[in-house]
Design an enzyme around this catalytic site. Sequence first.
Site, short mmCIF file in Angstrom:
data_model
loop_
_atom_site.label_atom_id
_atom_site.label_comp_id
_atom_site.label_asym_id
_atom_site.label_seq_id
_atom_site.Cartn_x
_atom_site.Cartn_y
_atom_site.Cartn_z
N THR A 223 0.81 -1.22 0.00
CA THR A 223 0.00 0.00 0.00
C THR A 223 0.84 1.26 0.00
O THR A 223 0.32 2.34 -0.27
CB THR A 223 -0.96 -0.01 1.20
OG1 THR A 223 -0.33 -0.69 2.30
CG2 THR A 223 -2.25 -0.74 0.86
N GLU A 224 2.13 1.12 0.34
CA GLU A 224 3.08 2.24 0.20
C GLU A 224 4.46 1.68 -0.02
O GLU A 224 4.89 0.76 0.67
CB GLU A 224 3.15 3.10 1.47
CG GLU A 224 2.00 4.03 1.67
CD GLU A 224 2.15 4.88 2.93
OE1 GLU A 224 3.28 5.21 3.34
OE2 GLU A 224 1.11 5.20 3.51
N ASN A 225 5.16 2.31 -0.97
CA ASN A 225 6.58 2.08 -1.15
C ASN A 225 7.07 3.22 -2.02
O ASN A 225 6.44 3.56 -3.01
CB ASN A 225 6.83 0.73 -1.84
CG ASN A 225 8.29 0.53 -2.19
OD1 ASN A 225 8.67 0.51 -3.36
ND2 ASN A 225 9.12 0.41 -1.20
#
Length: 457
Positions: free
Chosen positions: A367-369
């Site tokens: 969901t985040e990188n």
Amino acid sequence: MSDAICIDRSPEPGTARNVPIPPRSSFPEGFVFGAATAAYQIEGHKFGGAGSSHWDSFAATPGNVVRREDGSLACDHYHRWESDLDLIRDGGFDAYRFSTSWARVMPDGRTVNPEGLDFYDRLVDGMIDRGLRPFLTLYHWDLPSALADHGGWMNRDTALRFADFAEVVMARIGDRIERTATINEPWCVSWLSHYLGEQAPGLRDIRAAARAMHHVQLAHGLGVERLRGLGHDNLGIVLNLADILPFREGEEKAVATADAINNGFFIESVAKGTYPQAALEGLEPHLPANWQDDMATISTPIDWLGVNYYSRGIVSAVPGAPWPATKGHEGPLPKTQMGWEIYPEGLSNLLTRMARDYVGDLPIYVTENGMAWADEVTDGAVTDAERTSYIAGHLEAARGAIKGGANVKGFFYWSLLDNYEWAWGYEKRFGLIHVDFETLERTPKSSYYALQAALSG
Ligand code: FCB
């Protein structure tokens, strides 16, 4: 014992560089590519009847945020959301991960601000109109000050209020949301903000931290129970996980403690209804009375797991220090503008571990990188080859985890836009799109175009 970092799981410095972004066609059919943001970081909190949040007062207090900057204007997304959504569509993305501000929807933590709900309603319709699939995060850190006044996450009541907020938001937009996460990064909400003091409310107190850790997990569980009861599905949570490695041989205990605080406390409670022993060792005396009674709620089944991943942690023990008696070390790998080591292997390790030890076949989304870099506009363009390499390396790592059997269903780059990076103010640039914070002009960076090309192939 040697003084060197234990290198058996470390790549050669620089191995992630100059790798092309793997094309869409190299991922399983239906793999979702998206970009992520969060309300307080982009919207502009002074508009639309939003109430004060604990980030406003944290930022207004000297010493907390670089240049004492806050999210009152941010990227002015509140007014520019249509052209921002156009940029997501034009980048070839399938999905957009956004969050709803609690202080905008319920300025006093309880009473609904219709203008706030109207904004998210327009925004979600705007996504659908552009063929973008909405991935919602209900809480990405903008706690109404009125709830902070009563102890915020240290107070059990905040978890109950969160379920009300979740219900209000989902009653309005839930019919069009593809997947909903309750909380973004409970470790940051609790440990980083109540023990390390680096984010709002900026406390440094083990008891405050322990209670916040439990209450934020409880908020998640109560939120899922409430929404499920109202017929919503596709419910999950977003955890920030770090691959924790030993500074030198013989540091198993320090690794186990740091891993339990960073990762285990949050995933084990959701997946199995228990807190790891290595965390209870120091936290149990400070947990609320009868905390065990909440574990069934906290572990109410979820439908998917979100993993936010940025870097690894390298730790050693600090003999004689109070629990947790660990300290972090700087590693030798190339670093981003945040000083975070670039270590894509950590992502595949964690995705594989989540599937194997905790969630089995449940869909997992990255969901985040992403990475921060000191990007500049030159002759109307931003060249950020480092970011393109970073994305390539981490997408390869996600692909590796899929090959290894993890049910990874999508990847969201953090972030769509340069934005308010919390305690770092506007200094750290994570965006695929450069934002000039004087003029608010958007300039897609070369990484945006590299990703666009990969997504069309
Ligand atoms: C994560 C947060 C996100 C952003 C990135 C860099 O911890 O979820 O808001 O700040 O880090």
